[in-house]
Design a protein around this motif. Structure first.
Motif, mmCIF file in Angstrom:
data_model
loop_
_atom_site.group_PDB
_atom_site.id
_atom_site.type_symbol
_atom_site.label_atom_id
_atom_site.label_comp_id
_atom_site.label_asym_id
_atom_site.label_seq_id
_atom_site.Cartn_x
_atom_site.Cartn_y
_atom_site.Cartn_z
ATOM 1 N N UNK A 218 24.378 38.811 36.551
ATOM 2 C CA UNK A 218 24.438 39.160 37.972
ATOM 3 C C UNK A 218 25.814 39.717 38.323
ATOM 4 N N UNK A 219 26.876 38.981 37.892
ATOM 5 C CA UNK A 219 28.225 39.243 38.401
ATOM 6 C C UNK A 219 29.231 39.410 37.265
ATOM 7 N N UNK A 220 29.119 40.479 36.487
ATOM 8 C CA UNK A 220 30.063 40.628 35.370
ATOM 9 C C UNK A 220 31.516 40.733 35.826
ATOM 10 N N UNK A 221 31.743 41.398 36.959
ATOM 11 C CA UNK A 221 33.120 41.571 37.435
ATOM 12 C C UNK A 221 33.695 40.226 37.855
ATOM 13 N N UNK A 222 32.902 39.433 38.604
ATOM 14 C CA UNK A 222 33.382 38.117 39.026
ATOM 15 C C UNK A 222 33.720 37.265 37.814
ATOM 16 N N UNK A 223 32.865 37.336 36.784
ATOM 17 C CA UNK A 223 33.120 36.537 35.584
ATOM 18 C C UNK A 223 34.432 36.953 34.945
ATOM 19 N N UNK A 224 34.658 38.252 34.860
ATOM 20 C CA UNK A 224 35.890 38.757 34.239
ATOM 21 C C UNK A 224 37.116 38.285 35.012
ATOM 22 N N UNK A 225 37.087 38.472 36.348
ATOM 23 C CA UNK A 225 38.248 38.103 37.156
ATOM 24 C C UNK A 225 38.448 36.590 37.116
ATOM 25 N N UNK A 226 37.342 35.831 37.104
ATOM 26 C CA UNK A 226 37.466 34.372 37.018
ATOM 27 C C UNK A 226 38.141 33.980 35.716
ATOM 28 N N UNK A 227 37.777 34.641 34.624
ATOM 29 C CA UNK A 227 38.376 34.321 33.325
ATOM 30 C C UNK A 227 39.869 34.639 33.338
ATOM 31 N N UNK A 228 40.231 35.820 33.874
ATOM 32 C CA UNK A 228 41.645 36.209 33.904
ATOM 33 C C UNK A 228 42.438 35.209 34.738
ATOM 34 N N UNK A 229 41.916 34.877 35.944
ATOM 35 C CA UNK A 229 42.686 33.963 36.782
ATOM 36 C C UNK A 229 42.652 32.547 36.206
ATOM 37 N N UNK A 230 41.594 32.231 35.444
ATOM 38 C CA UNK A 230 41.577 30.930 34.780
ATOM 39 C C UNK A 230 42.675 30.828 33.735
#
Lengths: 417, 118
Positions: A218-230
């Motif tokens: 659903x949200x590949x961009x959200x997943x990417x940004x979440x990983x980076x900020x994680x």
């Protein structure tokens, strides 16, 4: 098969029943003891995985950098974590005379406690969860911020200039990267309509318990940004400015040694593992998966995410502090806001459930179609932002090159004259 | 609901006990031979000059202010996300407007140079 997949649930029910029936405690006391046992199990799991992960990470990073890694203690260096533990236990611990004793000594305890408490809301299998909070996502964010306090305590209490510099950097970084993290959890909560981690996993499973569409589709961009900020939130490389050895000795834990230092390390690893677990739960479908038992699936997914973290650490150089802030405030945050707005509108225009359609109208679509629509929006936002950044970078480089050429021409003229 | 959060309390106490025991065990096991040189503040071998607890860069303060702005935004947005399925399109349009105003605020801060790290 059923026994294996429900193993954790069966054991916990059995122990709870045992305590209730054999010892004849009051229900309140029995419940308290069951909770205490579950908490001990969770904390032990986290602490043991910390020991294992230090070894695995050193081996993996060593292999990435074409080294062998620990290989002296035991077969393949497997006993290395135990050797490290003995060393940590028996190392002399110096408290600087100038330190603020209370703050200095409490900081490692605070960071470890906050890191371990995150595990209270992680669902390991259906029905196996410390506690199913209805504000689970919010709880993880709140507890995650606890490490900021601990790091500021350590930096301030050490009364050391490098430690204080490290603490300042850390607070600015952790506080800053919380914003994109929050903004990218919102679409997940909107999709699910709940903040409970169990509900979020259920949304990624079909009704008969088979794995459905994970949120990363659903949200590949959200997943990417979440990983980076994680990665930034746990202060791991490439965002390890808080302990940049080449600049500020060891950052906030310069003055720590022995067991207190070990607790800081534990906090860092347990937090990183918690980020892997949360990512696996929010975006990769959590414990849902075919054939294998659920907890194995969750461990596999979390291990995959942790491997990505180790991979990043092994390959990327440390970023500068201005690059770190620019990446956050000038790229991730605006991109996340635009993405959030578009996702909100798309969810209203193309609802996937009849109840949602009744509230707002729009075209009723199947979950699969909704996933495709959201994914296309996410990818479009990512591509547009990347091309904007690329264009800005190209313009900057052209300016610099023009300036350079001008200077070179001036120098040539000077030399000729 | 009450018992849900009770577990969080139990977890924190348990974690504090386990880690506290580790610290105490280490304190009993390790040698303790302090001397003045060991207890000095570390600074690459030289003795440290001046006060440590000094003023810090104003940049940290500005970034913290921008952070507060977005943290409060998120605090307001989470309930909206929670009830998202029952909202009307008009309500969502209002939320979008609210978020875009915040985006404008970010762009303003950016233009003013509050996000630049010199």
């Amino acid at each position: 098969m059923d026994v294996i997949s429900n193993l954790l649930k069966i054991i916990s029910d059995f122990v709870a029943e045992l305590i209730r029936s054999i010892f004849g405690f009051s229900p309140f006391l029995a419940e308290l003891i069951t909770m205490g046992l579950a908490a001990v199990v969770l904390a032990t799991f986290a602490a043991l995985s910390f020991m294992g992960l230090t070894y695995v990470e050193r081996k993996v990073v060593a292999r990435i950098q074409d080294r062998i890694g620990p290989n002296q203690a035991g077969p393949f260096g497997l006993l290395q974590p135990i050797a490290d533990g003995i060393k940590m236990f028996t190392k002399e611990d110096t408290t600087p005379a100038a330190a603020d004793r209370w703050v200095y000594n409490l900081a490692p305890l605070v960071i470890a406690v906050f890191a371990l408490t995150t595990y209270a809301v992680l669902p390991f299998a259906p029905g196996v969860v410390g506690t199913n909070l209805n504000v689970g996502v919010f709880f993880i964010l709140a507890i995650g911020s606890g490490s900021i306090i601990a790091i500021l305590m350590a930096g301030w209490g050490s009364n050391n200039k490098y430690a204080l510099l490290g603490a300042f950097r850390t607070v600015a970084q952790l506080v800053g990267y919380e914003v994109p993290m929050l903004l990218n959890l919102l679409p997940v909560v909107m999709l699910t309509g709940s903040m409970s981690l169990i509900d979020i996993v259920n949304h990624q499973t079909t009704l008969d318990g088979n794995p459905g569409i994970p949120h990363i589709i659903y949200l590949p961009l959200s997943a990417l940004v979440f990983l980076i900020s994680g990665v930034a939130e746990t202060g791991r490389s490439p965002f390890d400015l808080l302990e940049a050895e080449s600049e500020i000795v060891a950052g906030f834990h310069t003055e720590y040694s022995g067991m207190k230092f070990a607790l800081f390390f534990l906090g860092e690893y347990v937090n990183a593992l918690a980020v892997s677990f949360v990512f696996a739960t929010l975006f990769l479908g959590g414990y849902a998966g075919p054939i294998l038992p659920p907890y194995i699936w969750l461990l596999l997914k979390a291990a995959l995410v942790f491997f990505v973290l180790m991979w990043l650490r092994g390959t990327l150089p440390r970023v500068r502090i201005d690059q770190m802030h620019n990446l956050n405030w000038k790229f991730l945050v605006p991109m996340s806001i635009v993405n959030l707005v578009l996702v909100m509108l798309a969810l209203k225009l193309f609802p996937a459930s009849a109840a949602a359609q009744a509230a707002s109208g729009g075209v009723l679509v199947s979950p699969g179609a909704q996933a495709v629509i959201l994914m296309l929006i996410n990818l479009a936002v990512l591509l547009v932002s990347l091309s904007l950044v690329g264009r800005a970078a190209r313009r900057l480089r052209m300016q610099e090159e023009a300036l350079l050429a001008q200077r070179r021409a001036a120098n040539m003229a000077m030399a000729r004259a | 609901m009450r018992t849900d959060f009770a577990f969080v309390g139990v977890m924190m106490v348990t974690a504090a006990l386990l880690m506290g025991v580790t610290l105490i065990a280490a304190a009993l096991l390790r040698p303790k031979k302090p001397n003045p040189a060991k207890l000095e503040t570390y600074e690459c071998g030289m003795s440290t000059v001046g006060d440590t607890w000094v003023q810090f860069r104003v940049q940290y303060y500005i970034l913290a202010l921008v952070f507060v702005l977005f943290d409060i935004e998120a605090l307001l947005l989470f309930p909206i996300a929670f009830a998202f399925n029952s909202l009307t399109l008009f309500a969502v349009a209002n939320v979008v407007l609210f978020v875009l105003v915040l985006l404008l605020a970010l762009i303003y801060a950016w233009r003013k140079g509050a996000l630049d790290w010199e």
